[in-house]
Design an enzyme around this catalytic site. Structure first.
Site, PDB file in Angstrom:
ATOM      1  N   GLY A 316       0.819  -1.213   0.000  1.00  0.00           N
ATOM      2  CA  GLY A 316       0.000   0.000   0.000  1.00  0.00           C
ATOM      3  C   GLY A 316       0.849   1.257   0.000  1.00  0.00           C
ATOM      4  O   GLY A 316       0.529   2.235  -0.670  1.00  0.00           O
ATOM      5  N   TRP A 319       2.441   1.634  -3.455  1.00  0.00           N
ATOM      6  CA  TRP A 319       1.428   2.064  -4.431  1.00  0.00           C
ATOM      7  C   TRP A 319       1.328   3.583  -4.494  1.00  0.00           C
ATOM      8  O   TRP A 319       1.095   4.158  -5.556  1.00  0.00           O
ATOM      9  CB  TRP A 319       0.079   1.465  -4.073  1.00  0.00           C
ATOM     10  CG  TRP A 319      -1.048   1.898  -4.966  1.00  0.00           C
ATOM     11  CD1 TRP A 319      -1.429   1.338  -6.148  1.00  0.00           C
ATOM     12  CD2 TRP A 319      -1.952   2.998  -4.748  1.00  0.00           C
ATOM     13  NE1 TRP A 319      -2.510   2.018  -6.678  1.00  0.00           N
ATOM     14  CE2 TRP A 319      -2.840   3.033  -5.842  1.00  0.00           C
ATOM     15  CE3 TRP A 319      -2.086   3.953  -3.739  1.00  0.00           C
ATOM     16  CZ2 TRP A 319      -3.858   3.982  -5.942  1.00  0.00           C
ATOM     17  CZ3 TRP A 319      -3.095   4.902  -3.838  1.00  0.00           C
ATOM     18  CH2 TRP A 319      -3.961   4.895  -4.934  1.00  0.00           C
ATOM     19  N   HIS A 320       1.518   4.245  -3.357  1.00  0.00           N
ATOM     20  CA  HIS A 320       1.353   5.693  -3.326  1.00  0.00           C
ATOM     21  C   HIS A 320       2.477   6.428  -4.046  1.00  0.00           C
ATOM     22  O   HIS A 320       2.286   7.582  -4.449  1.00  0.00           O
ATOM     23  CB  HIS A 320       1.260   6.190  -1.880  1.00  0.00           C
ATOM     24  CG  HIS A 320      -0.085   6.020  -1.280  1.00  0.00           C
ATOM     25  ND1 HIS A 320      -0.508   4.833  -0.716  1.00  0.00           N
ATOM     26  CD2 HIS A 320      -1.143   6.876  -1.168  1.00  0.00           C
ATOM     27  CE1 HIS A 320      -1.747   4.979  -0.266  1.00  0.00           C
ATOM     28  NE2 HIS A 320      -2.162   6.197  -0.543  1.00  0.00           N
ATOM     29  N   GLY A 321       3.620   5.822  -4.211  1.00  0.00           N
ATOM     30  CA  GLY A 321       4.669   6.527  -4.925  1.00  0.00           C
ATOM     31  C   GLY A 321       6.028   5.891  -4.764  1.00  0.00           C
ATOM     32  O   GLY A 321       6.256   5.083  -3.860  1.00  0.00           O
TER      33      GLY A 321
END
Length: 458
Positions: A316, A319-321
């Site tokens: 997770g 996924w954000h960066g």
């Protein structure tokens, strides 16, 4: 093209909406869907037309793989692996290639040139959406739908850039329902109200707090300044992202399409697990259904469940960066959930108020890592929040000005009904229309500082 722009509000949206229902009225149903799909691609390509071939390639590959998974009886695991592998490579190349090159160069002293890739907008969202589609097709939960419906499922412009993350079973049938092919004044009222509320969240609250957050993360060193910066970002990211989601849900409702809710008063959470049931709900469901549960969930013992939680939130965070700060943020939330599970097993129940305070404090601390550019910046702000550098202020007037605003926002969040509860009781009347008009007109006054939404970067 931004939701909070003159071009979208006064040109793109009215034209697309009028033409769509005109085609519906003439019973040109296929042309109506084609118009909406082409309009969505135009919306997506507004930033950079080079994005369009990429998303069309992604759609074509996933649609073909999905059809194969539905129709095949052999080697379905191989087909699924190929489909997920394609999506992972596409996302990895555009989002993480430069990150890996930089770290590889730093690790072994190599001089591999940076690719300087331009991150395609929304690639994280439409990639996860299509991975979910492939997994559900493999599990036999997908019926075969028309290509135009699948294209709309992926590209439908309200959700395309920053979610919510969609499921085919919720979305694809909506484009075929007869009751969705008539002008619905109740949906128009609710959709317009949601859009105006989301616009006000973004323009009046999120963008106002952005200056305090940016200033504080740049230079704050003392106690009050640091907490003002942290709390400003805490509310900025919520009102920015939930504002986008409200606008997306509202615009979709104008077309009689219902997108899933993505927020449920997350800062009322009394545990980290509760927070993730309320914050970015569609991402939380994806992580649970397509990563945590396939890893074994909690079925294989307590400590294996702890491991699975850590892996899930590591993914997770990634996924954000492409940043070590996002990775650390994900691990912190995974660790927070692990501590919660351990405490529930061996600790004693805590008073509810204390649970909320600990949770809200933890969320604020972890937002520091999420927002900071590096560990040095995060460390400076955290030292300031602990009062190590003093209790004074370096920007007295600005900090004093925003403190009451932050207090009011927190009080409203803790005591008022959330937006979903309010909309369920909505009745069309002049008061609702007046409230919507006032919100819209006030928001327009702030259009001199139009900014992108924070989650466009993720």
């Amino acid at each position: 093209m931004l939701f909070n722009s003159y071009g979208f509000i006064f040109a793109f949206l009215p034209v697309v909406l009028i033409m769509y229902f005109l085609f519906i009225r003439l019973r040109y149903f296929f042309i109506a869907k084609l118009w909406l799909a082409l309009s969505s691609l135009f919306f997506y390509g507004w930033w950079n037309v080079r994005y369009i071939p990429l998303i069309l390639l992604s759609i074509a590959v996933n649609y073909i793989v999905g059809r194969r998974l539905v129709s095949s009886t052999t080697r379905r695991s191989v087909i699924l692996f190929v489909g997920i592998g394609f999506n992972a490579l596409l996302l990895g190349y555009y989002k993480y290639a430069d990150f890996f090159i930089v770290n590889w160069n730093g690790l072994i002293g190599a001089h591999v040139p940076i690719l300087h890739l331009l991150l395609p907008l929304g690639i994280s969202f439409f990639t996860f959406t299509q991975i979910a589609y492939l997994v559900d097709a493999y599990r036999g939960r997908v019926q075969e739908y028309k290509l135009i419906n699948y294209i709309l499922f992926v590209t439908f412009f309200p959700h395309l850039i920053a979610g919510p993350i969609l499921h085919h079973k919720d979305m694809m049938p909506q484009f075929e329902r007869l009751r969705n092919k008539v002008w619905n004044w109740s949906n128009v009222l609710s959709g317009a109200l949601l859009f105006c509320i989301g616009l006000a969240k973004k323009m009046l609250i999120a963008d106002t707090l952005a200056s305090y957050a940016n200033s504080g993360f740049t230079s704050a060193t003392q106690f009050i300044d640091s907490w003002v910066a942290c709390l400003s970002y805490t509310f900025q990211i919520y009102y920015d992202f939930s504002g986008y989601t409200d606008m997306a849900i509202g615009v979709a409702l104008l077309f009689n399409i219902r997108l899933p809710q993505n927020f449920n008063s997350p800062y009322r959470a009394t545990s980290i697990q509760d927070f993730w049931r309320r914050w970015h709900i569609t991402l939380s469901h994806f992580l649970r259904d397509y990563i945590y549960i396939p890893l074994g969930g909690s079925r294989r013992g307590f400590w294996t469940a702890i491991r699975n939680v850590l892996i899930t939130f590591l993914i997770g965070g990634i996924w954000h960066g492409a940043s070590w700060m996002f990775i650390l943020w994900g691990l912190l939330h995974g660790g927070g959930q692990a501590v919660q599970h351990i405490w529930k097993r061996w600790g004693r129940p805590l008073p509810l108020g204390l649970c909320w305070l600990l949770t809200f404090g933890f969320i604020n601390v972890t937002w520091v890592f999420f927002r900071a550019h590096n560990l040095q910046q995060a460390g400076r702000l955290l030292r300031g929040m602990l009062g190590i550098n003093g209790l004074g202020l370096s920007t007295l007037a600005e900090s004093i000005l925003v403190l009451p605003v932050l207090a009011v926002l927190l009080l409203v969040m803790l005591t008022s009904p959330n937006l979903t509860e309010r909309l369920s009781k909505l009745t069309p009347n002049w008061r609702t229309s007046l409230f919507m008009a006032v919100l819209f007109m006030i928001s327009l006054l702030f259009f001199n500082r139009i900014t992108e939404f924070l989650y466009f970067n993720f």
